[in-house]
Design a protein around this motif. Sequence first.
Motif, PDB file in Angstrom:
ATOM      1  N   TRP A 133      56.522 -26.010  66.627  1.00  0.00           N
ATOM      2  CA  TRP A 133      57.868 -26.286  67.117  1.00  0.00           C
ATOM      3  C   TRP A 133      58.373 -27.619  66.547  1.00  0.00           C
ATOM      4  CZ3 TRP A 133      61.434 -23.307  68.959  1.00  0.00           C
ATOM      5  CH2 TRP A 133      62.586 -23.866  69.489  1.00  0.00           C
ATOM      6  N   GLN A 143      53.187 -26.186  69.980  1.00  0.00           N
ATOM      7  CA  GLN A 143      53.960 -27.420  69.932  1.00  0.00           C
ATOM      8  C   GLN A 143      54.034 -28.007  68.521  1.00  0.00           C
ATOM      9  OE1 GLN A 143      55.965 -28.623  72.245  1.00  0.00           O
ATOM     10  NE2 GLN A 143      56.588 -30.259  70.861  1.00  0.00           N
ATOM     11  N   PRO A 200      60.756 -20.524  72.799  1.00  0.00           N
ATOM     12  CA  PRO A 200      60.394 -21.865  73.261  1.00  0.00           C
ATOM     13  C   PRO A 200      60.537 -22.021  74.769  1.00  0.00           C
ATOM     14  CG  PRO A 200      62.576 -21.875  72.284  1.00  0.00           C
ATOM     15  CD  PRO A 200      61.997 -20.510  72.038  1.00  0.00           C
ATOM     16  N   GLN A 243      60.727 -27.546  74.975  1.00  0.00           N
ATOM     17  CA  GLN A 243      60.914 -27.375  73.535  1.00  0.00           C
ATOM     18  C   GLN A 243      62.386 -27.168  73.198  1.00  0.00           C
ATOM     19  OE1 GLN A 243      58.052 -24.175  73.146  1.00  0.00           O
ATOM     20  NE2 GLN A 243      56.641 -25.499  72.013  1.00  0.00           N
TER      21      GLN A 243
END
Length: 159
Positions: free
Chosen positions: A51, A48, A77, A81
Amino acid sequence: MTPSPGPGDSVAALRAPDVQGAFKGRTMGTAMVGTVLVVAHNSQPPAQDEWEHYCALIDAFQGTGTAQLVLAEGPGPNAAQRQQALNKVPKGFAIPPTAVFTRSALVRGIVTLFNWFTPRSMRAFPPEDVAVAAVHLKMTETQLQHVLDVARALLPPDP
């Protein structure tokens, strides 16, 4: 989380004058190469925090980006996401041509699904199909090869 060379990385590719914001994490790497947003995922789902770095690049370069190249070795993802990335662009924004280089049938399916909701700007290509991807991205093969070199240098090794 800074660019860090690993086995087989082309450190020179990351030092090219047109490479900005190079980042290499545990699961993915990102950079801008001129006006092309580059993303490289290993076989792990994107972390995360990594991302979020990618989403910050989308936010920073959405006005100047002309294409996107994704080198995907894994699932990419998750749905949340993907939505987080889409939330970074204004409603009605035309996603630039995107080439996803992958051997994964799962990733190709996600690209197909994504195209149901976008103007078909994203296409999946086998890694050796540089010529066709270059046409899709409106680049020369030489330009695309440079971007691919950067993507390979950004690709984190699998754990």
